[in-house]
Design an enzyme around this catalytic site. Structure first.
Site, PDB file in Angstrom:
ATOM      1  N   LYS A 657      45.187  -2.443   5.967  1.00 40.76           N
ATOM      2  CA  LYS A 657      44.133  -2.157   5.340  1.00 40.76           C
ATOM      3  C   LYS A 657      44.069  -2.136   3.934  1.00 40.76           C
ATOM      4  O   LYS A 657      43.170  -1.950   2.981  1.00 40.76           O
ATOM      5  CB  LYS A 657      43.811  -0.562   5.629  1.00 40.76           C
ATOM      6  CG  LYS A 657      43.490  -0.364   7.154  1.00 40.76           C
ATOM      7  CD  LYS A 657      42.976   0.946   7.106  1.00 40.76           C
ATOM      8  CE  LYS A 657      42.210   1.181   8.632  1.00 40.76           C
ATOM      9  NZ  LYS A 657      41.900   2.786   8.775  1.00 40.76           N
ATOM     10  N   GLU A 661      46.033   0.763  -4.075  1.00 45.72           N
ATOM     11  CA  GLU A 661      45.414   1.542  -4.661  1.00 45.72           C
ATOM     12  C   GLU A 661      45.371   2.804  -4.265  1.00 45.72           C
ATOM     13  O   GLU A 661      45.275   3.879  -5.060  1.00 45.72           O
ATOM     14  CB  GLU A 661      43.974   0.941  -5.133  1.00 45.72           C
ATOM     15  CG  GLU A 661      44.216  -0.441  -5.897  1.00 45.72           C
ATOM     16  CD  GLU A 661      42.913  -1.367  -6.296  1.00 45.72           C
ATOM     17  OE1 GLU A 661      42.111  -1.230  -7.106  1.00 45.72           O
ATOM     18  OE2 GLU A 661      42.793  -2.263  -5.073  1.00 45.72           O
TER      19      GLU A 661
END
Lengths: 694, 330
Positions: A657, A661
């Site tokens: 995924k 960040e």
């Protein structure tokens, strides 16, 4: 299904393949590429924030021994204009922000270039500038769209009416200041433009992006440009889009006709023209019933942009997606100012946009007399609130529960300011994290080739900016080819390789990895398990048929312990703990580094970082790392990152995924909530500094 | 940045003579501040005379029980010295509270005292600064003043001195030994730095060409009961918001003697004489400490961004003294 790979190398705790070269100093970063007889550039920067250059006297600079060229707006080579005002430097005498690049000196040494740059005398016709962001400006405007293509405003139901009638309510304004990305390696370009073409060694997050922009800016063919970036010392988004320093260096290289030009930014220059995170002003309103179920949720955000080029940070995204609420409103408004162009900084939108709602949720928990985790669980949506789509997977509640268990949340005092230990107020806080699964089908292509020494060479123009892509992509290739890790030779960081998307949006592994999987599958389909030397296949990352059917995001929960000194108000964070659900983890070692790095950056955001604009001069005055505080080692104590074993067959064949960040998303809110729990003082304006507790 | 010559000093006298005879010459110590300033165009010496090779790098015991610290003693070595730690803990703590490990390994004693302000406007040659260019004006006065002075400032300059070491030396009433072309002189640490007045360009009372050769710590038995406390915006590598250097001598519940100096509040290390006077001979109580802090801070004039420094300084003074008096101080 995307045909999930059977993981063998994927999931292995591999050391970085680039590690030995880096720690022995043999991995060439941009500035270190050997080029014959380099010249050195030092820029001239505007010392006013708005106006026109009326004269640039360069005779003193030109007269200095060792000066090779001086470029000004009056004599610089011409660029293609009308495309990107940020990049079209030295094309007109106009000054749009203080610190703008308005000239350059090229010299035999960096020292001479710097001295000569100081001898260029610039005269200006000044105009009044305006760099003051506030929510009550009359010229705030509605951008057509926001970064990453999101909607500017959204509205579901009747958020105002539902808020007015809510049994429990929070209505508060939160602010995040301006931040500057400061990767350890400053932006650096080495450009050489001779009869064979233009070669650029650059500290960049995307060699093909860079090549495309340089080609269009200079009006030349992409095939005449080669961009090389095998190793990059961090980017955090600031090297994701080309900035004006690259154009300046290439302009100088053009002038120097064959002699390479080197330009590495000083740390001070990092605060002027390579992007930054906009400050945000966020008005959040949460209305809930007496059981804490949201009936209305809104966030209206005011941010800044440059007058010359719009950048609209998508700060409302978290408010649109995190929790169920039948009535919802979000909006972005921009103040156009005489400032440098804002840009990407780790988790643009999600990071500042998670801070305000997650602190507001803490305030709502207090208003409802509920545990903050329980409040979040009660507002867990069944489908994506923004799109109505089912989730490909969503394990936010599992992250909260697992985090609570590991952190020792049970037994936490319900009341704030209830624990005093040895001169410190002690508290704990929690916040949610999320980051969308970005993918750019068609953006990345890979080639798999069987070599004469019976190895698999995998070629793709990806860039490892310190994330571990060198290693993770090798692991993916090994599994896609069903060969041992050691049989794969990865080639990245060069436009001579197949085109690849930028290292941004936590999408590198998704885009590049998928291209590699496609190429490997095509290779095996064509050549089977026994290929011959020279066999190769190239393939491009395909469309993901599931993106229209599912909402895809990674989720996480962040926990913080905060101590506040009773005498000085100084804030310390002895413990941070994050639990993430981010699909399959390709490499636990590099993944942990990504999560912990993101959380550390979030801690730095919570307690320290703030670019201070002096409105009279129009620029950031604390422009070095002694005055712009980034968390020091002594500020970062225990930082733990854990993840759930999550299997999502819809995101891509690797089941990943994106993890670059999410670690910074929610950290600051968890710390702010813990600081409140410690002291009873609610800080809604970052950073959380000592004076706010006195 | 301009080209410059570099020379290693062979002996103190010739180094002093060289710099005295050339108004564009400067002494070079660890270089952790001057070299930055040269890159930024804040300082433009034509000649650097490197004094770090001079044999002034020892910590010596003086016959009276004090210590002499050579100007070239590196900050790390000073903080680690057993006699400093034993007799003057405030000094070791102050040094360790400053800069970072790497900087302390390089920075010298004399250089630490002569480091210049971290005012962001002083450090940017594109903004006006009377300290850099007399008469140009003070950009800080109506600017970003979180780190600026609350005591003793002038309309010409509101900068603060950044040294932690100097604050401890002021509290200890150290003596700075200075070599000049025509001999030697001594300056009390508390009198080394100036208030800005109309001459912000002058940080200290030293003349061009004068070289700090050593710092003498007077014997002060109760300095063994001393401490340095520094409040800052991050846990390491940050200049003081406010710092406190304190030494306390308590007998029978009364203050027999006390030393107090503040950092981060003025253009010089602030010798808190009013507070010392208020406490001497009085009860060693929290009330008395608070009253002393209030006396010292009564004349403070905070700027828009730094009013918090008054409460912070008061809290820290009281906390430091209470700690030295013993936590059971009434």
């Amino acid at each position: 299904m995307t045909g999930l790979l059977r993981p063998r190398s994927i999931g292995a705790n591999r050391q970085r393949v680039d590690g030995p070269a880096k720690v022995t100093g043999t991995a060439p970063y941009a500035y270190e590429h050997p080029v014959p007889n380099p010249a050195y550039l030092h820029p001239v920067q505007a010392t006013i924030a708005r106006g026109d250059i009326t004269d640039m006297r360069t005779d003193e600079a030109v007269g200095l021994d060792g000066v090779l060229a001086v470029l000004t707006p009056f004599d610089a080579p011409r660029l293609e204009t009308g495309q990107d005002a940020e990049l079209e430097i030295l094309q007109s005498p106009e000054v749009h922000f203080r610190g703008q690049l308005i000239g350059a000196v090229v010299a035999e040494t960096p020292e001479i270039a710097r001295q000569a740059a100081g001898l260029v005398r610039v005269s200006y016709a000044r105009r009044d500038h305006d760099v003051s962001l506030s929510a009550d400006r009359s010229d705030l405007y509605r951008p057509d769209e926001v970064n990453a293509g999101g909607e500017t405003d959204t509205r579901q139901g009747d958020p105002d009416g539902a808020f007015a009638g809510a049994a429990r309510a929070v209505d508060a304004t939160y602010t995040t200041p301006m931040y500057h990305n400061n990767p350890m390696e400053p932006h650096t370009t080495v450009a050489s433009w001779d009869s064979t073409g233009l070669t650029i060694y650059d500290s960049t997050q995307g060699v093909h992006t860079m090549r495309q922009v340089v080609a269009s800016t200079f009006g030349i063919e992409e095939s005449d440009i080669r961009v090389v970036a095998p190793y990059v010392g961090g980017g955090f988004g600031s090297k994701g889009t080309p900035h004006a320093n690259i154009v300046l260096t290439v302009l100088a290289a053009k002038r120097m006709a064959g002699r390479p030009v080197k330009y590495a930014l000083t740390r001070q220059q990092m605060f002027s023209f390579v992007g930054y995170r906009t400050p945000t002003i966020q008005r959040v309103r949460l209305g809930a019933d007496e059981h804490g179920r949201l009936v209305s949720l809104s966030n209206h955000v005011v941010e800044q942009t440059s007058r010359i080029k719009e950048y609209a940070e998508q700060s409302c995204e978290p408010a649109r997606k995190m929790y169920a609420a039948p009535n919802r409103g979000t909006s972005h408004r921009l103040a156009p100012l005489d400032v440098p162009v804002p840009s990407w900084m780790r988790a643009p939108g999600e990071c500042p946009g998670m801070f305000a709602p997650e602190v507001a949720m803490d305030e709502l928990a207090q208003a409802c007399d509920l545990d903050p985790i329980e409040l979040r669980v009660r507002n867990e949506p069944e489908t994506d609130p923004a799109s109505g789509l089912p989730f490909s997977s969503r394990n936010l509640v599992a992250c909260l529960r697992e985090g609570a268990r590991r952190f020792g949340w049970a037994g936490r005092p319900a009341l704030a300011r209830s624990t005093l230990e040895g001169g410190w107020w002690v508290g704990t806080g929690v916040a949610s994290s999320a980051y969308p699964v970005h993918q750019s089908p068609g953006s990345s292509t890979a080639t798999v080739r069987f070599t004469a020494d019976r190895r698999y060479e995998v070629r793709i123009g990806a860039v490892d900016i310190g994330t571990g892509a060198w290693t993770a992509l090798t692991q993916i290739a090994a599994d896609a080819l069903d060969v041992p890790f050691e049989d794969v030779d990865l080639r990245i960081g060069d436009t001579g390789l197949p085109a690849a998307a930028v290292a941004g949006g936590s999408s590198g592994i998704t885009n590049w990895g998928w291209a590699i999987v496609e190429a490997a599958r095509a290779f095996r389909e064509k050549f089977g398990a026994g290929p011959s030397p020279g066999d190769e296949r190239t393939a491009t990352q395909p469309e993901n048929p599931h993106t229209e059917r599912f909402a895809m995001s990674a989720y996480g929960a962040q926990f913080a312990e905060v101590r506040v000194d009773t005498d000085t108000g100084e804030v310390r964070v002895p413990r941070l703990l994050g639990v993430f659900a981010a699909g399959r983890i390709v490499n636990p070692r590099t993944a942990r580094s990504q999560f912990v790095g993101g959380m550390t950056m979030g801690l730095s955001m919570a307690l320290h970082e703030e670019s201070v604009t002096d409105e009279r001069f129009g620029f950031v005055v604390n422009h070095d790392l002694a005055e712009y505080h980034i968390a020091a080692c002594a500020d970062v104590r225990s930082v733990e990152a854990h993840w759930l074993d999550e299997h999502d067959p819809y995101v891509n064949p690797m089941g990943t995924k994106g993890i670059g960040e999410i670690g910074i998303v929610g950290t600051a809110a968890a710390i702010a909530n813990a600081a409140y729990h410690a002291t009873g003082v609610r800080v809604r304006d970052l950073p959380i500094t000592a004076d706010k507790f006195l | 940045m301009i080209p410059f010559d570099y020379r290693r000093a062979d002996d103190v006298d010739s180094a002093v003579a060289t710099v005295t005879g050339n108004p564009r010459a400067a002494f070079l110590g660890g270089g952790t501040n001057l070299v930055d300033h040269m890159k930024l165009g804040i300082a433009e010496p034509e000649l650097l005379v490197d004094v770090t090779g001079l044999p002034l790098d020892r910590v010596e015991e003086l016959p009276d029980g004090g210590l002499r610290i050579g100007t070239n003693v590196r900050n790390s070595d000073l903080a680690a010295h057993p006699l400093v730690r034993e007799r003057y803990p405030v000094l070791a703590q102050a040094v360790l509270a400053g800069a970072s490990g790497q900087l302390r390994n390089l920075a010298t004693t004399g250089g630490n005292l002569l480091q210049r302000t971290r005012c962001v406007y002083f450090q940017d040659v594109t903004t006006p600064c009377n300290k850099r260019t007399p008469g140009e004006g003070c950009a800080a006065l109506h600017g970003y003043t979180r780190y600026h002075a609350v005591l003793g400032a002038s309309p010409h300059c509101v900068a603060v001195h950044p040294s932690d070491l100097a604050v401890a030396l002021t509290a200890l009433d150290a003596v700075v030994r200075v070599r000049r072309a025509d001999g030697e002189r001594t300056v009390r640490a508390s009198a080394l730095h100036r208030l800005p007045g109309a001459h912000a360009e002058r940080d200290t009372v030293l003349e061009h060409g004068e070289l700090i050769t050593a710092v003498d710590l007077p014997p002060l038995r109760f300095a063994a009961n001393s401490r340095y406390r520094k409040a800052r915006d991050r846990a390491s590598y940050a200049f003081a918001l406010v710092s406190v250097a304190a030494a306390l001598d308590v007998a029978d519940g009364r203050v027999r003697d006390v030393r107090l100096a503040l950092g981060g509040v003025a253009h010089k290390p602030w010798h808190a004489t009013l507070a010392e006077h208020a406490m001497r001979g009085g009860p060693a109580t929290v009330d008395a400490f608070q009253a002393a802090a209030d006396a010292e801070l009564a004349e403070a004039e905070p700027l828009p961004d730094n009013g918090f420094k008054l409460k912070l300084a008061r809290n820290m003074i009281v906390s430091a003294l209470r700690g030295l008096a013993g936590e059971d101080a009434p």
